[in-house]
Design a protein around this motif. Structure first.
Motif, short mmCIF file in Angstrom:
data_model
loop_
_atom_site.label_atom_id
_atom_site.label_comp_id
_atom_site.label_asym_id
_atom_site.label_seq_id
_atom_site.Cartn_x
_atom_site.Cartn_y
_atom_site.Cartn_z
N ALA A 1 21.41 47.87 -12.26
CA ALA A 1 20.85 48.95 -13.08
C ALA A 1 19.80 48.40 -14.03
O ALA A 1 19.96 47.33 -14.60
CB ALA A 1 21.96 49.63 -13.87
N GLN A 2 18.71 49.12 -14.19
CA GLN A 2 17.63 48.72 -15.08
C GLN A 2 17.77 49.35 -16.46
O GLN A 2 17.13 48.92 -17.40
CB GLN A 2 16.28 49.13 -14.47
N ALA A 3 18.60 50.38 -16.59
CA ALA A 3 18.83 51.07 -17.86
C ALA A 3 20.10 51.89 -17.72
O ALA A 3 20.56 52.15 -16.62
CB ALA A 3 17.65 51.98 -18.20
N GLY A 4 20.61 52.29 -18.85
CA GLY A 4 21.76 53.17 -18.79
C GLY A 4 22.66 53.03 -19.99
O GLY A 4 22.40 52.26 -20.90
N ARG B 1 23.01 52.78 -25.67
CA ARG B 1 21.85 53.05 -24.83
C ARG B 1 21.05 51.75 -24.70
O ARG B 1 20.74 51.12 -25.70
CB ARG B 1 20.98 54.15 -25.44
N TRP B 2 20.71 51.37 -23.46
CA TRP B 2 20.01 50.11 -23.25
C TRP B 2 19.09 50.19 -22.05
O TRP B 2 19.18 51.10 -21.25
CB TRP B 2 21.00 48.96 -23.07
N HIS B 3 18.20 49.20 -21.98
CA HIS B 3 17.34 49.01 -20.82
C HIS B 3 17.10 47.50 -20.67
O HIS B 3 17.36 46.73 -21.60
CB HIS B 3 16.01 49.76 -20.97
N LEU B 4 16.63 47.10 -19.53
CA LEU B 4 16.28 45.70 -19.32
C LEU B 4 14.82 45.49 -19.68
O LEU B 4 13.95 46.25 -19.27
CB LEU B 4 16.52 45.27 -17.87
N ARG C 1 18.96 42.38 -21.79
CA ARG C 1 19.42 43.75 -22.03
C ARG C 1 19.06 44.08 -23.48
O ARG C 1 19.41 43.34 -24.39
CB ARG C 1 20.93 43.85 -21.83
N THR D 1 19.03 49.94 -27.63
CA THR D 1 18.11 50.67 -28.49
C THR D 1 18.80 51.68 -29.39
O THR D 1 18.20 52.15 -30.35
CB THR D 1 17.05 51.40 -27.65
N ARG E 1 18.92 42.31 -28.50
CA ARG E 1 18.68 41.69 -27.20
C ARG E 1 19.76 40.69 -26.84
O ARG E 1 20.08 39.82 -27.65
CB ARG E 1 17.32 41.00 -27.20
N THR F 1 22.10 39.46 -19.83
CA THR F 1 22.87 40.43 -19.05
C THR F 1 24.29 39.94 -18.76
O THR F 1 25.16 40.74 -18.45
CB THR F 1 22.16 40.78 -17.74
#
Length: 177
Positions: A63-66, A86-89, A96, A99, A121, A124
């Protein structure tokens, strides 16, 4: 019965289902409100920490975000809370990046607190996106911390939020940062 995260394949499950094998992905939430007994919070005497736990679920695979969703009780006398990280790569570093955190009571659909504008940050490989619940000030209530970023040495930088008994939201503790 209280239902917790609805997974991407449309399934929902009760909290008891969290002990089973993880699903394939997290989707939106469904909540069926249940009456919550009025109980008084349990206060610590100042010489012990609440030994609470928390369980987290996140997206599996690449997953790239989620979201990563954690469940915990801040104090035995309070309802359980869901913590939705809530996060994204990050595209270049692959870290990771958390946000924001949405916090809601188990029997409510809307969050009672939203912590936005984070740029925390972590690698992962770090469990639960670097999120923890521990009693940092020994008041009998679990407090929240999140890894803020890595360092070149063995030290870890955290952002800390204390549960304030009178206020009841988490308040960031800049001195404990």
């Amino acid at each position: 019965m209280l239902m917790v995260p609805a997974w991407s394949d449309g399934r929902t499950e009760s909290i008891a289902g969290w002990a089973e094998a993880p699903p394939t992905g997290v989707g939106e939430y469904t909540v069926e409100a249940v009456p919550v007994a009025a109980t008084a919070p349990v206060s610590g005497r100042g010489d012990e920490a609440v030994q609470g736990g928390f369980a987290c679920r996140g997206l599996l695979g690449d997953a790239q975000a989620g979201p990563t969703v954690c469940l915990s009780r801040v104090n035995p006398g309070l309802a359980q809370f869901f913590f939705d990280l809530r996060w994204h790569l990050a595209p270049k570093s692959g870290e990771r990046v958390v946000t924001g955190i949405l916090i809601r009571q188990e029997d409510r659909a809307e969050p009672f607190q939203v912590i936005a504008g984070l740029d925390a940050r972590t690698a992962t490989q770090i469990d639960n996106a670097g999120f923890e619940l521990i009693d940092m000030d020994f008041d009998g209530y679990l407090d929240m911390r999140l890894i803020a970023g890595g360092t070149a040495g063995p030290n870890v930088l955290y952002r800390n939020w204390l549960w304030l008994i009178q206020e009841e939201p988490f308040m960031e503790s800049p001195g404990a940062r």
